[in-house]
Write a protein that holds these residues in place. Structure first.
Motif, PDB file in Angstrom:
ATOM      1  N   TYR A   2       8.897  74.385  57.700  1.00  0.00           N
ATOM      2  CA  TYR A   2       9.290  74.173  56.310  1.00  0.00           C
ATOM      3  C   TYR A   2       9.840  72.772  56.102  1.00  0.00           C
ATOM      4  N   GLU A   3      10.610  72.299  57.075  1.00  0.00           N
ATOM      5  CA  GLU A   3      11.203  70.960  56.985  1.00  0.00           C
ATOM      6  C   GLU A   3      10.291  69.889  57.591  1.00  0.00           C
ATOM      7  N   ASN A   4       9.165  70.327  58.163  1.00  0.00           N
ATOM      8  CA  ASN A   4       8.254  69.399  58.838  1.00  0.00           C
ATOM      9  C   ASN A   4       9.021  68.542  59.850  1.00  0.00           C
ATOM     10  N   CYS A   5       9.855  69.234  60.644  1.00  0.00           N
ATOM     11  CA  CYS A   5      10.755  68.549  61.576  1.00  0.00           C
ATOM     12  C   CYS A   5      10.144  68.506  62.979  1.00  0.00           C
ATOM     13  N   ASN A   6      10.177  67.341  63.610  1.00  0.00           N
ATOM     14  CA  ASN A   6       9.657  67.179  64.962  1.00  0.00           C
ATOM     15  C   ASN A   6      10.743  66.816  65.974  1.00  0.00           C
ATOM     16  N   ARG A   7      12.012  67.066  65.606  1.00  0.00           N
ATOM     17  CA  ARG A   7      13.103  66.698  66.513  1.00  0.00           C
ATOM     18  C   ARG A   7      13.034  67.461  67.837  1.00  0.00           C
ATOM     19  N   TRP A   8      12.432  68.670  67.838  1.00  0.00           N
ATOM     20  CA  TRP A   8      12.315  69.459  69.063  1.00  0.00           C
ATOM     21  C   TRP A   8      11.503  68.724  70.136  1.00  0.00           C
ATOM     22  N   GLN A   9      10.723  67.744  69.735  1.00  0.00           N
ATOM     23  CA  GLN A   9       9.921  66.987  70.694  1.00  0.00           C
ATOM     24  C   GLN A   9      10.707  65.862  71.353  1.00  0.00           C
ATOM     25  N   THR A  10      11.863  65.527  70.766  1.00  0.00           N
ATOM     26  CA  THR A  10      12.638  64.388  71.275  1.00  0.00           C
ATOM     27  C   THR A  10      14.082  64.731  71.614  1.00  0.00           C
ATOM     28  N   GLY A  11      14.456  66.017  71.548  1.00  0.00           N
ATOM     29  CA  GLY A  11      15.800  66.403  71.957  1.00  0.00           C
ATOM     30  C   GLY A  11      16.703  66.932  70.870  1.00  0.00           C
ATOM     31  N   CYS A  12      16.208  67.080  69.655  1.00  0.00           N
ATOM     32  CA  CYS A  12      16.993  67.598  68.521  1.00  0.00           C
ATOM     33  C   CYS A  12      18.208  66.716  68.220  1.00  0.00           C
ATOM     34  N   GLY A  13      19.144  67.249  67.442  1.00  0.00           N
ATOM     35  CA  GLY A  13      20.252  66.459  66.917  1.00  0.00           C
ATOM     36  C   GLY A  13      20.060  66.229  65.438  1.00  0.00           C
ATOM     37  N   GLY A  14      21.163  66.320  64.670  1.00  0.00           N
ATOM     38  CA  GLY A  14      21.082  66.139  63.226  1.00  0.00           C
ATOM     39  C   GLY A  14      20.172  67.166  62.576  1.00  0.00           C
ATOM     40  N   CYS A  15      20.337  68.422  62.945  1.00  0.00           N
ATOM     41  CA  CYS A  15      19.441  69.483  62.476  1.00  0.00           C
ATOM     42  C   CYS A  15      19.463  69.595  60.953  1.00  0.00           C
ATOM     43  N   PRO A  16      18.292  69.574  60.312  1.00  0.00           N
ATOM     44  CA  PRO A  16      18.246  69.693  58.853  1.00  0.00           C
ATOM     45  C   PRO A  16      18.299  71.131  58.358  1.00  0.00           C
ATOM     46  N   GLN A  17      18.473  72.097  59.296  1.00  0.00           N
ATOM     47  CA  GLN A  17      18.384  73.499  58.895  1.00  0.00           C
ATOM     48  C   GLN A  17      19.664  74.278  59.187  1.00  0.00           C
ATOM     49  N   GLY A  74      21.625  75.489  57.093  1.00  0.00           N
ATOM     50  CA  GLY A  74      21.865  76.530  56.091  1.00  0.00           C
ATOM     51  C   GLY A  74      21.014  77.771  56.234  1.00  0.00           C
ATOM     52  N   VAL A  75      20.081  77.782  57.205  1.00  0.00           N
ATOM     53  CA  VAL A  75      19.245  78.959  57.402  1.00  0.00           C
ATOM     54  C   VAL A  75      19.490  79.504  58.801  1.00  0.00           C
ATOM     55  N   TYR A  76      19.017  80.727  59.044  1.00  0.00           N
ATOM     56  CA  TYR A  76      19.252  81.380  60.331  1.00  0.00           C
ATOM     57  C   TYR A  76      18.835  80.497  61.495  1.00  0.00           C
ATOM     58  N   PRO A  77      19.731  80.377  62.499  1.00  0.00           N
ATOM     59  CA  PRO A  77      21.108  80.853  62.522  1.00  0.00           C
ATOM     60  C   PRO A  77      22.033  79.921  61.741  1.00  0.00           C
ATOM     61  N   VAL A  78      22.654  80.446  60.706  1.00  0.00           N
ATOM     62  CA  VAL A  78      23.471  79.645  59.795  1.00  0.00           C
ATOM     63  C   VAL A  78      24.629  78.979  60.544  1.00  0.00           C
ATOM     64  N   LEU A  79      24.857  77.716  60.239  1.00  0.00           N
ATOM     65  CA  LEU A  79      25.933  76.955  60.877  1.00  0.00           C
ATOM     66  C   LEU A  79      26.868  76.398  59.821  1.00  0.00           C
ATOM     67  N   TRP A  80      28.158  76.722  59.957  1.00  0.00           N
ATOM     68  CA  TRP A  80      29.176  76.180  59.050  1.00  0.00           C
ATOM     69  C   TRP A  80      29.846  74.942  59.649  1.00  0.00           C
ATOM     70  N   GLY A  81      29.906  74.881  60.970  1.00  0.00           N
ATOM     71  CA  GLY A  81      30.662  73.831  61.634  1.00  0.00           C
ATOM     72  C   GLY A  81      29.807  72.637  62.041  1.00  0.00           C
ATOM     73  N   THR A  82      30.215  71.999  63.142  1.00  0.00           N
ATOM     74  CA  THR A  82      29.560  70.775  63.607  1.00  0.00           C
ATOM     75  C   THR A  82      28.234  71.072  64.300  1.00  0.00           C
ATOM     76  N   ASP A  83      27.268  70.244  64.033  1.00  0.00           N
ATOM     77  CA  ASP A  83      25.945  70.361  64.645  1.00  0.00           C
ATOM     78  C   ASP A  83      26.021  70.042  66.145  1.00  0.00           C
ATOM     79  N   HIS A  84      25.571  71.004  66.971  1.00  0.00           N
ATOM     80  CA  HIS A  84      25.495  70.790  68.414  1.00  0.00           C
ATOM     81  C   HIS A  84      24.064  70.994  68.914  1.00  0.00           C
ATOM     82  N   SER A  85      23.105  70.744  68.046  1.00  0.00           N
ATOM     83  CA  SER A  85      21.717  71.034  68.414  1.00  0.00           C
ATOM     84  C   SER A  85      21.229  70.181  69.592  1.00  0.00           C
ATOM     85  N   ALA A  86      21.707  68.946  69.700  1.00  0.00           N
ATOM     86  CA  ALA A  86      21.287  68.108  70.834  1.00  0.00           C
ATOM     87  C   ALA A  86      21.804  68.677  72.152  1.00  0.00           C
ATOM     88  N   GLU A  87      23.091  69.086  72.166  1.00  0.00           N
ATOM     89  CA  GLU A  87      23.656  69.698  73.374  1.00  0.00           C
ATOM     90  C   GLU A  87      22.979  71.030  73.677  1.00  0.00           C
TER      91      GLU A  87
END
Length: 391
Positions: free
Chosen positions: A140-155, A157-170
């Motif tokens: 939906y977001e046309n996101c390719n961050r999974w190919q380079t390590g993630c971080g700064g997740c644009p999602q 607000g959707v499952y799994p919903v995150l209220w706090g700090t983004d830790h997608s890279a970790e």
């Protein structure tokens, strides 16, 4: 053969029914099956398979950790350790993972056991969560961050919903470390679309194959019903939509727009809506709450003129198969693996909007049906072959 499946639910929703369909067929062939699950009620006919991991409180606390700290899969530590003790006693020949996200199992504890257990492990991926730092789908977001390590997740607000700090890279680094630590893992995807993504990810180091989901065609088949009378839709063509959760990613907004375009010969029926969503529906849409009654779904599929699945993110939706088995053609978007099933008796739309759906409605009567085998017996045979090859 003793088989242990692990999935977030058992006997309900698409992945839960996939597990119990497999279990029923395997049991008929003399195999012993248990399904470890994390949440939701179990239909009575599947109780003999079910093994609960943790409790409702564990799920709530795990969910809170995920929302506050981006900790999906990092809660339920004590519950998972207790479950692993049970697994050691049960001593299965094959451990078959399905959805391990959903706030019910501690992923590090699970994989620490798996990598030293000496067990044959199969993992059926029902989405992309295993190789991203946060999300289950990124289309939906046309996101390719999974190919380079993630971080700064644009999602967030959707499952799994995150209220706090983004830790997608970790999270990405941890998941990569855990999920590539097994010496004996075979990955199964229900669609060629997902198989290709897996091969392009860090999971691509493992053998991966597609086994398309099947359904119980002794249950999902055309039946007579009083759906038109019951819903006050006598003489109308029912455009049916079914989803566990309705939002814009599942195409809810497109259904709302479609209701403004169709004439009075049609009526839209959506199954799986929340009470508040139903209260806001326009006149030409009838909303029905989520149901775990297969018989009710079969009646609705059979009564429908067409099943419309305007999903923007999906793998290999069993709802397409269920509709087709009940004799109803499918209109879907060119999303994920949805066309792989819809094309058996349906139309795949390149343009994703209500106008394209409206145009496709005029050709429904001319859609031809293939003679493809939708039965889960074919799926079972393929899994059995895989189990035996691994052992």
């Amino acid at each position: 053969m003793k088989i242990l499946m692990i999935n977030v639910v058992c006997g309900v929703k698409s992945t839960g029914r996939i597990c119990t369909d497999l279990a029923m067929q395997l049991e008929k062939q003399g195999h012993e099956v248990k399904i470890a699950y994390g949440r939701d009620n179990i239909p009575s006919q599947y109780q003999r398979f079910a093994v609960r991991i943790g409790s409702n409180m564990d799920v709530k606390m795990h969910g809170l950790k995920a929302r506050l700290f981006d900790g999906m899969g990092m809660g339920s530590k004590a519950a998972t350790e207790k479950f692993i003790d049970w697994v050691k006693e049960y001593d299965p020949d094959v451990i078959h993972l399905h959805n391990i996200h959903g706030y019910y199992i501690n992923v590090p504890v699970l994989f620490d056991y798996l990598k030293t257990s000496g067990k044959k492990v199969i993992w059926t991926l029902h989405d992309c969560w295993s190789f991203t730092g946060h999300c289950t789908y990124f289309n939906y977001e046309n996101c390719n961050r999974w190919q380079t390590g993630c971080g700064g997740c644009p999602q967030k607000g959707v499952y799994p919903v995150l209220w706090g700090t983004d830790h997608s890279a970790e999270n990405f680094k941890l998941k990569r470390s855990l999920f590539t630590s097994l010496s004996d893992l075979t990955i199964v995807t229900p669609s060629v679309w997902l198989e290709n993504l897996v091969k392009a990810s860090y999971m691509g180091q493992y053998p991966v194959q597609t086994i398309h989901n099947g359904i119980d065609t002794s249950v999902f088949k055309p039946v007579k019903s009083d759906v038109h009378e019951r819903l006050g839709l006598v003489g109308k063509k029912i455009i049916l939509g079914v989803a566990a959760v309705w939002d814009r990613r599942k195409g809810l907004d497109d259904f709302l727009q479609l209701s403004k375009l169709i004439d009075d010969s049609y009526a839209i029926v959506l199954v799986g809506l929340k009470k508040k969503q139903i209260e806001k529906l326009p006149e030409k849409i009838i909303g029905i709450r989520r149901t775990d009654s297969v018989a009710e779904l079969v009646e609705l599929y059979s009564a429908a003129y067409v099943f419309v699945n305007p999903t923007y993110e999906d793998n290999y939706p069993t709802t397409n198969l269920e509709a087709i088995a009940c004799g109803t053609p499918v209109i879907t978007y060119n999303t994920g693996g949805s066309p792989e099933s819809a094309n058996l008796f349906g139309v795949t739309l390149k343009d994703k909007n209500a106008g394209a759906i409206l145009e496709a409605l005029s050709s429904v009567d001319s859609i031809s049906k293939s003679d493809a085998n939708l039965s889960n017996e074919k799926t079972i045979k393929e899994y059995l072959t895989l189990y035996k090859e691994m052992l």
